[in-house]
Design an enzyme around this catalytic site. Structure first.
Site, PDB file in Angstrom:
ATOM      1  N   LYS A  51       0.802  -1.222   0.000  1.00 18.36           N
ATOM      2  CA  LYS A  51       0.000   0.000   0.000  1.00 18.36           C
ATOM      3  C   LYS A  51       0.837   1.276   0.000  1.00 18.36           C
ATOM      4  O   LYS A  51       0.398   2.296  -0.523  1.00 18.36           O
ATOM      5  CB  LYS A  51      -0.972  -0.018   1.167  1.00 18.36           C
ATOM      6  N   GLU A  69      -6.655   3.489   9.743  1.00 14.54           N
ATOM      7  CA  GLU A  69      -7.022   4.366   8.634  1.00 14.54           C
ATOM      8  C   GLU A  69      -8.083   5.361   9.045  1.00 14.54           C
ATOM      9  O   GLU A  69      -8.833   5.149   9.990  1.00 14.54           O
ATOM     10  CB  GLU A  69      -7.567   3.534   7.462  1.00 14.54           C
ATOM     11  N   ARG A 115      -6.555  -8.565  -9.157  1.00 15.85           N
ATOM     12  CA  ARG A 115      -7.186  -9.866  -9.376  1.00 15.85           C
ATOM     13  C   ARG A 115      -8.546  -9.638 -10.023  1.00 15.85           C
ATOM     14  O   ARG A 115      -9.016  -8.512 -10.111  1.00 15.85           O
ATOM     15  CB  ARG A 115      -7.392 -10.570  -8.040  1.00 15.85           C
TER      16      ARG A 115
END
Lengths: 472, 216
Positions: free
Chosen positions: A121, A215, A317
């Site tokens: 990230k 976060e 993905r």
């Protein structure tokens, strides 16, 4: 080697395994499935028995064991591995091992370097910022130290106070988790430590990794996605439009996905919605070009009420909701786009064969995730036996499920109780909504658990929320 | 309570158990030198650190995994047609006839004598953090239970819920669940011994120790 000579190991279970098998058949490819003892009654096992050729089904000890998958691939003569989503889909070490071992296999997904770059990230955010793409603030990596975690949380509270947010909060989540599991909100720095410890212990038990992410939670936002597709050259990424995935469970798991991401033609927004959609697709493609992205992927965005987008993360993905984008996409005017088949085809090395100008969109798609759970009780999963499952066939409806509709099915306790994905198409938002409600009203879904209590599902929740889709 | 003499006689009448040794994972099987009728032993040593008789090896990704007998007994069948082939996980390889040991007989009897606290749902179970600490530091028998105390964490589909103890006060005498393995609804998790029955249970243990003759 020509595409049709490949044999694909389907390294996943349930609904996605079935869709990969179907895509393989569409492309004329042989395949091999795996299953565990728990999953013996799953539809993907049945479809492998019915449609598979020689050496097309193996019982393994675990879906999480790479050795098991490699051993099966070798015995079955597989030449490629499709990881589906979850399990090994975003594990660059697995992708690297697959492509570098003595008997090499093709990993049907981005190359391992791309997965590593965007799976990290910090890297993703750094890359985004270097291209002028806005990102969500927060800890850039898993945190293992309590003092450090507190510092990050403190700084996030201060940041939100400076922004004039009345009720600031931070999200504490298990780094190895996903799909909304192991997440808690903290409104008060004094409570942070106990929540942090709880999540850390949870993560250790469930994932054997204590890493925790801290976060900022932006309240009042819409969750949008951009579907990117790019062949092995990595030079010509195209997008298959946007999706809106804002209708979620309390645990932040998606329940309804809609393509396109906004509908300015029928709904009024407090900002220029068409411009936001253009911006996020352009930002996503710019990043894809920069890293040489070479398979399918999803750029996840949050859009605030004043119409500002922030990049959240990149999923390297195929995603559950790929089908809802496919249902509204046309390639050179043709229907029947299958993003999983495209993923396999370009993954095996074929050029994409068309450009952005060949891709158009028509109508609105809705995807419902049918799940055995209790939405009134914090979406608690329901476990038991499904003994009645059916729906009227419609030209505008596609059902993806591993649950048999002619036999009772015991929901395994190992995995989430997802039962099916229903994808509905309408020529506009109003028609798609109408058809969605019609589908839910005619769906039969019954069952009971050991105690004789009836099956609980989210059908009512899906129906209630259909009215507000794409509104912001 | 129950009649220990009768129970012991019942077990003595059929003191065998069939054990199927299956492939733990996929791989190519090579059987060791075991024959039908030969004797095998299970793991031994204070911490069961010495492995049992080698029955087969299974090779996968160039790693050989030895498969040992988990209990002592007699080899009933070796599925020799699998020699050199690639097998799936769970494929039976060897069948053993196992004569019950003292500990096993004791476990069977204790399951009848102790108060069993059973799993309400099929799930994975963990001791609650405080209990877990105690268990790890000084063993399960150091934990004294009382009605309503937080005892377990029940985990299904990665969602966790705490589970309180209900039943008579006492100490944990036996633990029946394994870390990270599912327990079916209705299966016992622990056996609890109330303090006033402790001497009775100890008598049972002593009786089995003296009466049960372990066979080779």
């Amino acid at each position: 080697m020509q595409t049709k000579d490949h044999k694909v190991l389907v390294a996943n279970r349930g609904e996605i395994a079935i869709r990969i098998v179907q895509a393989c058949r569409k492309l004329g490819l042989a395949f091999t499935c795996v299953y565990t003892a728990e999953d013996a009654a799953s539809g993907h096992v049945r479809i492998a028995r019915e449609l598979g050729g020689d050496k097309s089904l193996y019982r393994v000890s675990s879906y999480h064991d790479a050795n098991e998958l490699m051993a099966v691939a070798d015995d079955a003569g597989a030449t490629a591995v499709h990881p589906g989503y979850g399990f090994f889909a975003e594990d660059y070490r697995f992708a690297r091992r697959v492509s570098q071992r003595d008997r090499k296999l093709i990993f049907i997904g981005p190359s391992w370097r791309v997965i590593r770059e965007l799976g990290d990230k910090i890297n993703t955010k750094r890359l985004a910022r270097s291209l002028g793409v806005p990102t969500v603030p927060g800890s850039d990596r898993p945190i293992y130290d309590e003092m450090e975690a507190e510092k990050v949380a403190q700084s996030l509270f201060e940041f939100q106070e400076q922004q004039g947010i009345r009720k600031p909060l931070v999200l504490v989540k298990a780094s190895a988790g996903g799909g909304g599991m192991g997440i808690e909100e903290v409104y008060d720095i004094d409570l942070f430590r106990s929540v942090y410890r709880r999540i850390r212990n949870y993560a250790l038990r469930q994932f054997k990794d204590e890493g925790v992410l801290i976060e900022q939670r932006i309240r009042d936002f819409n969750h949008l996605e951009v579907q990117v597709v790019s062949d092995r050259s990595g030079r010509n990424p195209v997008h298959f439009g946007t999706r809106n995935c804002s209708i979620q469970s309390t645990g932040l798991q998606k329940r309804i996905e809609i393509a396109p991401g906004f509908d300015p033609s029928s709904i009024e927004y407090g900002f220029d919605a068409a411009q936001v959609l253009r911006d996020i697709t352009q930002h996503s493609l710019a990043m894809a070009r920069k890293v040489g992205y070479d398979n399918v992927g999803t750029w996840e965005w949050i859009v605030t009420r004043d119409g500002r987008p922030f990049l959240m993360e990149v999923n390297t993905r195929i995603q559950v909701e790929n089908g809802v984008s496919a249902t509204i996409a046309r390639v050179r005017g043709q229907k029947g786009v299958d993003i999983i088949a495209e993923q396999i085809r370009i993954g095996l090395g074929e050029p994409l064969g068309y450009g952005q100008e060949d891709i158009t969109f028509e109508g609105v798609g809705i995807e419902y995730r049918l799940i055995a759970e209790d939405p009134d009780n914090r979406f608690t999963p329901w476990v038991g036996r499904v003994d009645g499952f059916g729906w009227p066939e419609r030209p505008w409806l596609a059902m993806h499920t591993h649950v048999p509709s002619d036999d009772p099915y015991d929901i395994p306790t190992e995995f989430d109780p997802n039962l099916a994905l229903a994808i509905i198409w309408g020529k506009d938002l109003a028609e798609a909504r109408e058809r969605g409600v019609e589908f839910l009203d005619t769906l039969v879904l019954e069952g009971a658990n050991n105690a004789g209590e009836p099956l609980r599902s989210n059908v009512r929740f899906l129906r209630d929320n259909t009215g507000r889709i794409l509104k912001f | 309570m129950f009649d220990i003499t009768q129970l012991l006689d019942e077990i003595k009448a059929s003191p065998y158990e069939e054990i199927v040794v299956a492939a733990p994972h996929t791989g190519v099987v090579t059987f060791a030198d075991v024959r039908e009728g030969s004797r095998v032993i299970g793991p031994s040593g204070t911490w069961k650190e010495k492995k049992g008789t080698l029955l087969a090896t299974i090779e996968r990704e160039r790693n050989q995994k030895p498969i040992h007998a988990v209990e002592k007994g007699e080899v009933k069948e070796v599925l020799r047609h699998l020699e050199g082939t690639f097998v799936e996980a769970g494929t039976p390889l060897v069948r053993l006839r196992h004569f019950l040991s003292k500990d096993e007989v004791l476990a069977i009897i204790l399951k009848k004598a102790l108060h069993l606290f059973v799993a309400p749902e099929r799930a994975k179970y963990y001791f609650a953090p405080d209990v877990d600490k105690k268990v790890k530091a000084s063993g399960a028998s150091s934990v004294s239970l009382h009605e309503g105390m937080d005892l377990f964490i029940m985990s299904r589909m990665k969602r966790e819920a705490s589970l309180a103890y209900s039943g008579p006060s006492g100490v944990i005498y036996a633990v029946y669940f394994q870390h990270n393995e599912n327990v079916d609804a209705g299966q016992p998790l622990i056996g609890v011994c109330p303090p006033d029955q402790l001497s009775l249970i100890e008598d049972v243990v002593a009786r089995v120790q003296t009466e049960w003759e372990e066979r080779e």
